[in-house]
Scaffold this active site. Structure first.
Site, PDB file in Angstrom:
ATOM      1  N   CYS A 142       0.952  -1.182   0.075  1.00 12.65           N
ATOM      2  CA  CYS A 142       0.000  -0.037   0.034  1.00 12.65           C
ATOM      3  C   CYS A 142       1.054   1.278  -0.040  1.00 12.65           C
ATOM      4  CB  CYS A 142      -1.020  -0.140   1.278  1.00 12.65           C
ATOM      5  SG  CYS A 142      -2.190   1.381   1.217  1.00 12.65           S
ATOM      6  N   CYS A 356       1.617   6.567 -41.103  1.00 15.60           N
ATOM      7  CA  CYS A 356       2.708   5.848 -41.088  1.00 15.60           C
ATOM      8  C   CYS A 356       4.078   6.884 -41.984  1.00 15.60           C
ATOM      9  CB  CYS A 356       2.635   4.466 -41.924  1.00 15.60           C
ATOM     10  SG  CYS A 356       2.246   4.631 -43.601  1.00 15.60           S
TER      11      CYS A 356
END
Length: 434
Positions: A142, A356
Site C-alpha cells: 500500500c 505511417c
C-alpha cells in the site's frame, strides 16, 4: 451455490484449491461478506479479503478515487487514496468464518497489515486461522496513508523487513503465506528474494503505483480532492499491466526465486490478460479495477474465454501452459543482433491516411515513400526497404489492423548477441569449433 462448469480451469496455488484462477484482489470489492458472496455467486474462484489491521480500524477520507480516461471516457488508469478496512477486526473475522463455511470450495485469503513488531502478528494470526481461511497475504505494498505509519510500502521497500515479517508469519501460523510486493522500488527481485528467504509460500504483485492522476487547474489541487487539498494515491487498471507483466517475469526468471508461486495482479480485465500473466509464471490472477468498473459478472466472460482458448490450444489444465513464455524472456544483451524484419504495407487494405509516412518521416528513419498519381491525385505509400530498420512504428500508428506487417528477412547470418558482437567494445570472445 453455483457450480463451476469450466473444469479445466481448476487450480491449486501454494496448497490453496480454487475452481478457477480468477480471484478478486484485496480492495473495496472484498471488504465485506455481502460483496464476497455476490462475487462467489457470479463465479469468482477466490478472493483476497480486504486488508485487516489492528483495532481501532483505519479511518478513510472522502473523496477517494480519480481516473485517467481514454476515448469515450473509457477508464484506462484508476487512482485511489483509500486505506485498509475501516471495519472492526471482530466483525471481519466473523464474516470471513461465515462465508468460508458457506462456500468451502472457494479460496479465501486474508490480507493483513500490522506494525513491524512480532507480537502484533503473533496475536492476529491464530484468530485468522480460526476462521477457516485458506491463506494469508501480507500487504507490503500500500503506497499511501499506511507507509507514514511504518506499514505497507514502507515495509515492502526494505528487503530485511520483508524477510523478518514473513518469517514471523511462518512461525506463528500454519496457513500458506503470500507476500504482496510493492512496485514502488528499483528492483522487484530484491524484496521477492527476501520473501522467499523468509519462507514465503508465494508472492503476489503488483500492488498499486504512486501516482497523481491529474490537477484541477481552476482549484489548483490534485484529484481526488479532500476539501482543498490532495495527496498521491495508488495507480492501477489497464495502464499498469505492462509494468506488472515485467515484474512478474523478472521474478519468474530470477534463479533465486525461480519456482516460487506467483499471483499476478495489475490491469487484468479479460481472459487474454490473465493468460499473459499465466504464461509468464503466474499460478492465479487477482482482479480489482475491472470488477469495480464493470461489476462481478465479468468473470463469466473471463472463464469462458480462457477455457475456450485452452481447448483450442490443446491445454487440459492451467499448469500445461503456465510459464511457457518465461524461457523466451531474456536480457537485451542476449537478443539476436542478426535478426531483421522489414515493414510491408498491404495496398489493398491501406486507406491512404498517411499516418505511417508522417511518423516515419518526422520521427524515425524516413523509410516510407509517399507517391502521388498525377492523373488521379491518389496517394500511395511504399516502404523503402534499404532504409527500414524494422522499428514497428508504422505498424503501431496504422489505424487499420494488419495492414502493415513486419516481415522477417533471410540474412544468412547465424545467431549473435551483443556480448559476441564485434561492434561491442566489451565483446566476449566466441570460442571457435575445434
Amino acid at each position: 451455490m453455483m457450480s463451476d462448469a469450466y473444469n479445466n480451469l481448476a487450480i491449486e496455488f501454494c496448497g490453496i484449491k480454487s475452481p478457477n484462477p480468477f480471484w478478486l484482489a484485496s480492495a473495496p470489492p472484498t471488504d465485506k461478506a455481502y460483496n464476497v458472496i455476490r462475487a462467489f455467486e457470479a463465479g469468482w474462484g477466490g478472493v483476497v479479503w480486504k486488508t485487516l489491521g489492528e483495532d481501532p480500524p483505519a479511518v478513510n477520507v472522502s473523496s477517494r478515487y480519480s481516473a485517467i480516461y481514454g476515448k469515450n471516457r473509457e477508464v484506462i488508469g484508476f487512482n485511489n487514496i483509500e486505506l485498509i478496512t475501516d471495519r472492526s477486526l471482530e466483525q471481519n473475522l466473523r464474516e470471513i468464518t461465515a462465508v468460508k463455511e458457506a462456500w468451502p470450495d472457494r479460496a479465501i485469503v486474508v490480507s493483513l497489515m500490522l506494525p513491524c513488531e512480532e507480537h502484533y502478528w503473533a496475536d492476529i494470526l491464530p484468530k485468522v486461522e480460526a476462521t477457516g481461511a485458506d491463506g494469508i497475504e501480507l500487504n507490503f505494498g500500500c503506497p499511501h496513508g499506511m507507509p507514514e505509519r511504518g506499514m505497507g510500502a514502507a515495509v515492502g521497500q526494505v528487503p530485511d523487513y520483508v524477510r523478518m515479517v514473513t518469517a514471523w508469519c511462518k512461525q506463528h501460523s500454519k496457513l500458506p503465506v503470500i507476500v504482496k510486493l510493492t512496485p514502488n522500488i528499483t528492483d522487484i527481485r530484491h524484496p521477492a528474494r527476501a520473501a522467499h528467504q523468509g519462507g514465503a509460500d508465494a508472492v503476489s504483485l503488483i500492488n498499486t503505483i504512486n501516482s497523481i492522476t491529474s490537477i484541477d487547474l481552476d482549484r489548483m489541487v490534485a484529484l481526488p480532492t479532500v476539501g482543498s487539498s490532495s495527496t498521491h494515491g495508488g495507480y492501477c487498471g489497464t495502464a499498469v499491466k505492462p509494468i506488472a507483466l515485467n515484474m512478474v517475469a523478472e521474478i519468474a526468471r530470477d534463479p533465486e526465486t525461480r519456482g516460487l508461486p506467483i499471483s499476478g495482479i495489475g490491469g487484468i480485465g479479460n481472459w487474454r490478460d490473465a493468460a499473459e500473466f499465466i504464461v509468464l509464471g503466474a499460478g492465479c490472477v487477482q482482479v480489482c479495477t475491472a470488477a469495480m468498473l464493470h461489476g462481478f459478472r465479468i468473470v463469466e466472460e473471463m472463464k469462458d474465454g480462457l477455457s475456450r482458448w485452452m481447448d483450442a490450444q490443446g491445454y487440459r489444465t492451467i499448469e500445461d501452459f503456465r510459464g511457457k513464455a518465461v524461457p523466451n524472456t531474456t536480457d537485451w544483451k542476449y537478443l539476436d543482433m542478426n535478426y531483421k524484419v522489414i515493414a510491408q504495407i498491404n495496398q489493398q487494405d491501406c486507406i491512404g491516411c498517411g499516418r505511417c509516412y508522417v511518423a516515419c518521416e518526422d520521427t524515425s528513419h524516413q523509410a516510407i515513400a509517399r507517391l502521388v498519381d498525377e492523373a488521379s491525385g491518389k496517394r500511395t505509400y511504399q516502404v523503402i526497404q534499404e532504409e527500414c530498420v524494422g522499428c514497428n512504428l508504422c505498424e503501431i500508428t496504422c489505424p487499420v489492423q494488419n495492414c502493415i506487417t513486419m516481415m522477417p528477412q533471410q540474412t544468412g547470418k547465424p545467431y549473435m548477441n551483443w556480448t559476441q558482437d564485434p561492434r561491442n567494445p566489451r565483446a566476449e570472445k566466441v570460442p571457435t569449433a575445434a
